[in-house]
Design an enzyme around this catalytic site. Structure first.
Site, mmCIF file in Angstrom:
data_model
loop_
_atom_site.group_PDB
_atom_site.id
_atom_site.type_symbol
_atom_site.label_atom_id
_atom_site.label_comp_id
_atom_site.label_asym_id
_atom_site.label_seq_id
_atom_site.Cartn_x
_atom_site.Cartn_y
_atom_site.Cartn_z
ATOM 1 C CG ASP A 59 86.013 39.623 27.796
ATOM 2 O OD1 ASP A 59 86.097 40.157 26.666
ATOM 3 O OD2 ASP A 59 86.431 40.165 28.828
ATOM 4 C CG ASN A 83 77.573 44.099 16.353
ATOM 5 O OD1 ASN A 83 77.333 45.218 15.905
ATOM 6 N ND2 ASN A 83 77.125 43.700 17.545
ATOM 7 C CE1 TYR A 147 83.830 52.914 19.235
ATOM 8 C CE2 TYR A 147 83.255 54.873 17.964
ATOM 9 C CZ TYR A 147 83.018 53.553 18.307
ATOM 10 O OH TYR A 147 81.983 52.866 17.713
ATOM 11 N N GLY A 148 87.864 56.482 17.561
ATOM 12 C CA GLY A 148 87.991 56.596 16.109
ATOM 13 C C GLY A 148 89.251 55.887 15.623
ATOM 14 C CB ALA A 149 92.724 55.853 16.912
ATOM 15 C CE LYS A 151 83.918 50.426 16.563
ATOM 16 N NZ LYS A 151 83.410 49.044 16.430
HETATM 17 N N1 LIG Z 1 75.203 52.877 18.205
HETATM 18 C C1 LIG Z 1 75.942 53.632 17.413
HETATM 19 O O1 LIG Z 1 75.647 54.827 17.207
HETATM 20 C C2 LIG Z 1 77.138 53.043 16.700
HETATM 21 C C3 LIG Z 1 77.719 53.819 15.688
HETATM 22 C C4 LIG Z 1 78.814 53.319 14.991
HETATM 23 C C5 LIG Z 1 79.308 52.061 15.302
HETATM 24 N N2 LIG Z 1 78.737 51.326 16.310
HETATM 25 C C6 LIG Z 1 79.315 50.002 16.579
HETATM 26 O O2 LIG Z 1 78.297 49.038 16.449
HETATM 27 C C7 LIG Z 1 78.634 47.889 17.243
HETATM 28 C C8 LIG Z 1 77.416 47.497 18.068
HETATM 29 O O3 LIG Z 1 77.125 48.556 18.978
HETATM 30 P P1 LIG Z 1 75.659 48.894 19.492
HETATM 31 O O4 LIG Z 1 75.400 50.310 19.178
HETATM 32 O O5 LIG Z 1 74.696 47.866 19.070
HETATM 33 O O6 LIG Z 1 75.907 48.862 21.072
HETATM 34 P P2 LIG Z 1 75.554 47.764 22.163
HETATM 35 O O7 LIG Z 1 74.089 47.581 22.263
HETATM 36 O O8 LIG Z 1 76.299 48.201 23.399
HETATM 37 O O9 LIG Z 1 76.198 46.427 21.597
HETATM 38 C C9 LIG Z 1 77.533 46.030 21.819
HETATM 39 C C10 LIG Z 1 77.532 44.531 22.033
HETATM 40 O O10 LIG Z 1 78.879 44.054 22.074
HETATM 41 C C11 LIG Z 1 79.009 43.132 23.152
HETATM 42 N N3 LIG Z 1 80.406 43.180 23.600
HETATM 43 C C12 LIG Z 1 81.109 44.282 23.955
HETATM 44 N N4 LIG Z 1 82.349 43.934 24.333
HETATM 45 C C13 LIG Z 1 82.427 42.580 24.214
HETATM 46 C C14 LIG Z 1 83.449 41.624 24.481
HETATM 47 N N5 LIG Z 1 84.652 41.974 24.952
HETATM 48 N N6 LIG Z 1 83.191 40.313 24.254
HETATM 49 C C15 LIG Z 1 81.967 39.927 23.785
HETATM 50 N N7 LIG Z 1 80.968 40.795 23.525
HETATM 51 C C16 LIG Z 1 81.198 42.103 23.745
HETATM 52 C C17 LIG Z 1 78.021 43.623 24.212
HETATM 53 O O11 LIG Z 1 77.545 42.570 25.039
HETATM 54 P P3 LIG Z 1 78.139 42.332 26.529
HETATM 55 O O12 LIG Z 1 78.201 43.670 27.196
HETATM 56 O O13 LIG Z 1 77.165 41.384 27.156
HETATM 57 O O14 LIG Z 1 79.485 41.717 26.326
HETATM 58 C C18 LIG Z 1 76.875 44.136 23.350
HETATM 59 O O15 LIG Z 1 75.928 43.115 23.090
HETATM 60 C C19 LIG Z 1 79.862 48.281 18.066
HETATM 61 O O16 LIG Z 1 81.017 47.736 17.465
HETATM 62 C C20 LIG Z 1 79.875 49.798 17.967
HETATM 63 O O17 LIG Z 1 81.180 50.313 18.100
HETATM 64 C C21 LIG Z 1 77.671 51.791 17.004
#
Ligand SMILES: NC(=O)c1ccc[n+]([C@@H]2O[C@H](COP(=O)([O-])OP(=O)(O)OC[C@H]3O[C@@H](n4cnc5c(N)ncnc54)[C@H](OP(=O)(O)O)[C@@H]3O)[C@@H](O)[C@H]2O)c1
Length: 243
Positions: A59, A83, A147-149, A151
């Site tokens: 984590d 990421n 969330y926006g803040a 990021k």
């Molecule tokens: N999808 C979109 O539309 C979008 C748009 C803009 C930005 N993003 C950003 O892109 C990134 C990836 O998101 P995604 O869309 O691929 O979603 P996702 O499939 O939910 O991926 C997020 C990953 O982060 C891991 N994670 C979350 N909190 C964690 C923690 N405290 N420690 C370790 N691992 C952690 C999760 O794994 P575990 O749950 O197993 O920990 C998961 O594998 C994020 O930063 C998100 O904010 C996504």
């Protein structure tokens, strides 16, 4: 394989965008360490992608957990991809205590993973030539509450990081995705109506894919991108222009 294999660390590499990033580096022969909280998900991803992929369950919002798992991280890191993150907490009802808790949660799960992992791995970054790429969000430029803040906080933090690392020949940049389908972020597949709405927000008429973001990360991590630092790169199909 192209060139010399690099050591790459991808947080949140078990699912979605992180998985696509891990797949891209592994396909070119790099050694990839993927991090996330769920050991089973990471293991399944490593097995199904093949290549030189090593899962570490941690984590990243918890400093003591990051310290405890440090010896499982590679001794040298050429590319660090921050990421890991999660969807924002909906605006809470129930007074200021609930508001504070929601904002803290969003900060803990979107900012601290990048900051703690980077601080932990700073001594192991290749100098010169190391690359740090962080995944932000269009929400940082458009709003969207806490969330926006949080990021947007990553964009500000990246400036400091680039300033610190530049003299050592290490770059630090942010990829800023718009909507990306096919991840766990929204907790399930979008309806056709929602997908259609998202597509119409872009100029290219389609939703983002994890591979789109992986391509932008691969560019910023490449030797050719060594003169780009302290920047952010939008990948949103034209959903927001030129910021
Ligand atoms: N999808 C979109 O539309 C979008 C748009 C803009 C930005 N993003 C950003 O892109 C990134 C990836 O998101 P995604 O869309 O691929 O979603 P996702 O499939 O939910 O991926 C997020 C990953 O982060 C891991 N994670 C979350 N909190 C964690 C923690 N405290 N420690 C370790 N691992 C952690 C999760 O794994 P575990 O749950 O197993 O920990 C998961 O594998 C994020 O930063 C998100 O904010 C996504």
């Amino acid at each position: 394989m192209t060139g010399t294999a690099r050591s790459v660390v991808v947080s949140g590499g078990g699912t979605g965008i992180g998985r696509a990033i891990a797949a891209r580096f592994a396909a070119q022969g790099d050694r990839v360490t993927i991090l996330g909280r769920r050991a089973g998900v990471l293991r399944e991803t490593a097995e199904s992608l093949g290549g030189d992929i090593h899962p570490v369950a941690v984590d990243l919002s918890a400093p003591e957990e990051v310290e405890r798992t440090l010896d499982q991280f590679p001794p040298r890191v050429d590319v660090l991809v921050n990421n890991a993150g999660r969807r924002g907490t909906p605006a809470p009802e129930g007074g200021l205590k609930a508001v504070a808790e929601a904002w803290r949660q969003d900060f803990d799960h979107n900012v601290l993973p990048a900051v703690l992992l980077t601080e932990a791995l700073l001594p192991r970054l290749s100098r010169p030539g190391g690359r740090v790429v962080t995944i932000g969000s269009l929400a940082a430029l458009r709003g969207n509450g806490s969330y926006g803040a949080v990021k947007a906080a990553l964009l500000a933090w990246n400036h400091t990081l680039a300033t610190r690392l530049g003299p050592d020949g290490v770059t630090a940049n942010v990829v800023v995705p718009g909507y990306v389908a096919g991840t766990e972020f929204f907790g399930g597949a979008p309806s056709e109506a929602e997908l259609d709405r998202r597509r119409r927000q872009t100029l290219v008429g389609r939703e983002g894919r994890p591979e789109d973001i992986a391509a932008a990360v691969a560019f910023l991590a490449s030797p050719e991108a060594g003169y780009i630092t302290g920047e952010f790169l939008n990948s949103n199909g034209g959903a927001l222009l030129g910021r």
